[in-house]
Design a protein around this motif. Structure first.
Motif, PDB file in Angstrom:
ATOM      1  N   GLY A  40      -0.126  -2.673 -10.562  1.00 41.17           N
ATOM      2  CA  GLY A  40      -1.178  -3.668 -10.409  1.00 41.17           C
ATOM      3  C   GLY A  40      -0.648  -5.009  -9.959  1.00 41.17           C
ATOM      4  N   TYR A  49       6.526 -10.345 -13.502  1.00 37.96           N
ATOM      5  CA  TYR A  49       6.242  -9.165 -14.312  1.00 37.96           C
ATOM      6  C   TYR A  49       7.476  -8.649 -15.064  1.00 37.96           C
ATOM      7  CZ  TYR A  49       1.365  -8.027 -13.294  1.00 37.96           C
ATOM      8  OH  TYR A  49      -0.012  -8.020 -13.264  1.00 37.96           O
ATOM      9  N   THR A 209      -7.680 -13.124 -16.358  1.00 43.64           N
ATOM     10  CA  THR A 209      -7.608 -11.664 -16.336  1.00 43.64           C
ATOM     11  C   THR A 209      -6.235 -11.199 -15.875  1.00 43.64           C
ATOM     12  OG1 THR A 209      -9.989 -11.502 -15.912  1.00 43.64           O
ATOM     13  CG2 THR A 209      -8.636  -9.578 -15.343  1.00 43.64           C
ATOM     14  N   ASN A 210      -5.727 -11.813 -14.820  1.00 41.43           N
ATOM     15  CA  ASN A 210      -4.379 -11.467 -14.354  1.00 41.43           C
ATOM     16  C   ASN A 210      -3.320 -11.803 -15.403  1.00 41.43           C
ATOM     17  OD1 ASN A 210      -5.244 -10.483 -11.878  1.00 41.43           O
ATOM     18  ND2 ASN A 210      -5.063 -12.458 -10.851  1.00 41.43           N
ATOM     19  N   ASP A 213      -2.770  -8.880 -17.828  1.00 42.45           N
ATOM     20  CA  ASP A 213      -1.927  -7.790 -17.337  1.00 42.45           C
ATOM     21  C   ASP A 213      -0.475  -8.228 -17.219  1.00 42.45           C
ATOM     22  OD1 ASP A 213      -1.955  -4.975 -16.306  1.00 42.45           O
ATOM     23  OD2 ASP A 213      -1.044  -5.978 -14.578  1.00 42.45           O
ATOM     24  N   ARG A 216       0.969  -7.876 -20.594  1.00 46.60           N
ATOM     25  CA  ARG A 216       1.237  -6.457 -20.864  1.00 46.60           C
ATOM     26  C   ARG A 216       2.614  -6.055 -20.349  1.00 46.60           C
ATOM     27  NH1 ARG A 216       1.969  -2.553 -17.703  1.00 46.60           N
ATOM     28  NH2 ARG A 216       1.285  -3.783 -15.910  1.00 46.60           N
ATOM     29  N   ARG A 223       0.836   0.674 -21.198  1.00 43.74           N
ATOM     30  CA  ARG A 223      -0.579   0.494 -21.552  1.00 43.74           C
ATOM     31  C   ARG A 223      -0.656  -0.376 -22.791  1.00 43.74           C
ATOM     32  NH1 ARG A 223      -3.527   6.354 -21.384  1.00 43.74           N
ATOM     33  NH2 ARG A 223      -3.506   6.724 -19.133  1.00 43.74           N
ATOM     34  N   CYS A 239     -10.365  -7.080 -17.104  1.00 47.60           N
ATOM     35  CA  CYS A 239      -9.044  -6.465 -17.056  1.00 47.60           C
ATOM     36  C   CYS A 239      -9.169  -4.946 -16.941  1.00 47.60           C
ATOM     37  CB  CYS A 239      -8.249  -6.848 -18.300  1.00 47.60           C
ATOM     38  SG  CYS A 239      -6.515  -6.372 -18.243  1.00 47.60           S
ATOM     39  N   PHE A 243      -7.557  -3.415 -13.775  1.00 42.56           N
ATOM     40  CA  PHE A 243      -6.319  -2.653 -14.043  1.00 42.56           C
ATOM     41  C   PHE A 243      -6.647  -1.450 -14.926  1.00 42.56           C
ATOM     42  CE2 PHE A 243      -5.240  -7.232 -13.823  1.00 42.56           C
ATOM     43  CZ  PHE A 243      -4.422  -7.235 -12.685  1.00 42.56           C
ATOM     44  N   ASN A 246      -3.896   0.388 -16.930  1.00 44.03           N
ATOM     45  CA  ASN A 246      -2.907  -0.414 -17.655  1.00 44.03           C
ATOM     46  C   ASN A 246      -3.305  -0.753 -19.085  1.00 44.03           C
ATOM     47  OD1 ASN A 246      -1.844  -0.306 -15.121  1.00 44.03           O
ATOM     48  ND2 ASN A 246      -1.548  -2.495 -14.886  1.00 44.03           N
ATOM     49  N   TYR A 247      -4.439  -0.252 -19.555  1.00 45.79           N
ATOM     50  CA  TYR A 247      -4.813  -0.476 -20.947  1.00 45.79           C
ATOM     51  C   TYR A 247      -5.169   0.861 -21.573  1.00 45.79           C
ATOM     52  CZ  TYR A 247      -9.824   0.361 -20.377  1.00 45.79           C
ATOM     53  OH  TYR A 247     -11.049   0.954 -20.164  1.00 45.79           O
TER      54      TYR A 247
END
Length: 404
Positions: A40, A49, A209-210, A213, A216, A223, A239, A243, A246-247
């Motif tokens: 993402g 990241y 929102t970004n 992630d 994360r 996740r 989110c 993504f 990713n959750y």
């Protein structure tokens, strides 16, 4: 502030420890294959990241001021994020502005099975205090609990500031539309001057929102589990849409409908407060009185609203003195009600404050009315404006809804 998880959210949070396939609030992620830590992430974001966090005990160094008291074992750190996720060079080495997110982590007491990220409401509410919430023992045993202050808020930097903004004595319920609009223009101008337009443009739900992630990935999770309150449910839902791989689970307490028009949202919110007032009135004349307390709303739930409205009229006719503060007016009582009705754990202090007001002491009501400090009000205004501004040449942020 210690905050309890709502009953339904408590059950969902507990379920996290019972099953690795549970999904509460948002459905559809159980069948998705696990994502990589950087899945993402747009080109050029890898450096963000994959960054390392210098975790340290919260009571040490500059994080020693983040909490009045720190729970044993809680760690603090800062996570770097781009101010504008769309303005990062492919090699990640651009001179673009960055923000620092203040983050706290409460490691799992036993064998870790995942991470639970708490997202605060508002917009503009700090989130670090959610590290201290009353989580179920099963969750504390097997999940790292992580909380953070959203960009522009609390201990995160740069901070949204609007010195000399909205007049605290302005009656927001007045019928003078021109005066209210002029006051709001003054407030917005102060935010632009003190915070900077470039920063304000990137404090909305789109960037928030970004940020989720990004957290994360930085936390080392393919996740992550989300626990969101009120406006924070908007961020969690966005989110999940942005993504989806990713959750793992999203627990939403006080859900915001991201497709709802702002005016409809506001109407629904006010109806919710009205329904809660009715519940509080029943609690006041029932359980509260049986425990020996004097109910400030009388002895009949059906008459509670009229008694409350008379209290407002009396406060306007004769503001109630406050020890070491300005007298309480009707608007202050309403502000205190927005705070006091929000959580069942606040009902008793709220009712006690109303009773003190009836006896001529507005100190407790003033404390509740002033609960959300000026910085939180500034952030609410700035984030709301960013989310709802028209997409013209002056604004490129994603239109979103919201607030509570």
């Amino acid at each position: 502030m210690y905050r309890s998880v709502g009953l339904m959210a408590w059950k969902a949070v507990r379920a996290l420890a019972m099953s690795m396939t549970v999904v509460s609030g948002v459905s559809g992620c159980a069948a998705v294959q696990p994502a990589s830590r950087t899945a993402g992430a747009a080109l050029g974001l890898d450096a963000y990241y994959t960054q390392s966090v210098g975790w340290a005990p919260c009571e040490e160094g500059k994080t020693g001021e983040w909490f009045a008291e720190t729970l044993a074992g809680v760690e603090c750190g800062q996570v770097r994020a781009p101010l504008d996720y769309r303005n990062v060079q492919p090699d990640g080495s651009s001179g673009a502005q960055t923000v620092l997110l203040a983050v706290a982590r409460r490691p799992a007491a036993e064998e870790k099975t995942g991470t639970l990220l708490a997202i605060s409401g508002g917009p503009g509410q700090t989130g670090l205090d959610l590290i201290e919430a009353a989580y179920p023992p099963e969750v504390l045993a097997h999940f790292d609990i992580v909380a953070y202050d959203p960009r522009g808020v609390g201990r995160s930097t740069p901070l949204i500031q609007c010195a000399g903004g909205l007049d605290p004595d302005l009656d927001l319920n007045a019928d003078d539309t021109e005066a209210l609009e002029a006051a709001e223009r003054t407030e917005v101008a102060a935010c632009v001057t003190d915070t900077g337009l470039d920063v304000l443009r990137h404090t909305g739900s789109d960037e928030a929102t970004n940020d989720v992630d990004l957290l994360r990935a930085v936390l080392g999770e393919e996740r992550i589990n989300l626990l969101a309150y009120s406006y924070g449910t908007q961020i969690a839902a966005m989110c999940a849409l942005r993504f989806p791989a990713n959750y793992r689970a999203a627990i939403l307490d006080g859900v915001v409908d991201i497709a709802e028009r702002p005016n409809d949202m506001r109407l629904g919110q006010e109806r919710g407060y009205q329904a809660t007032f009715t519940r509080v009135a029943s609690f006041c004349v029932g359980e509260y009185r049986r425990d020996g307390a004097e109910c400030p709303l009388g002895t009949d739930p059906a008459a509670a609203e009229e008694i409350f409205q008379q209290l407002l009229r009396d406060a306007d006719a004769r503001p109630v003195p406050v020890r070491g503060g300005s007298p309480v007016k009707a608007t202050d009582v309403l502000d205190a009600s927005y705070t006091g009705l929000l959580w069942p754990s606040a009902w008793k202090p709220y009712l006690a404050a109303l009773q003190a007001l009836r006896h001529g002491d507005g100190t407790a009501v003033r404390r509740l009315a002033d609960f959300q400090d000026s910085e939180g009000t500034n952030a609410l205004t700035a984030i709301t404006c960013t989310d709802t501004a028209g997409p013209d040449h002056r604004s490129h942020s994603q239109t979103a809804r919201r607030r509570s």
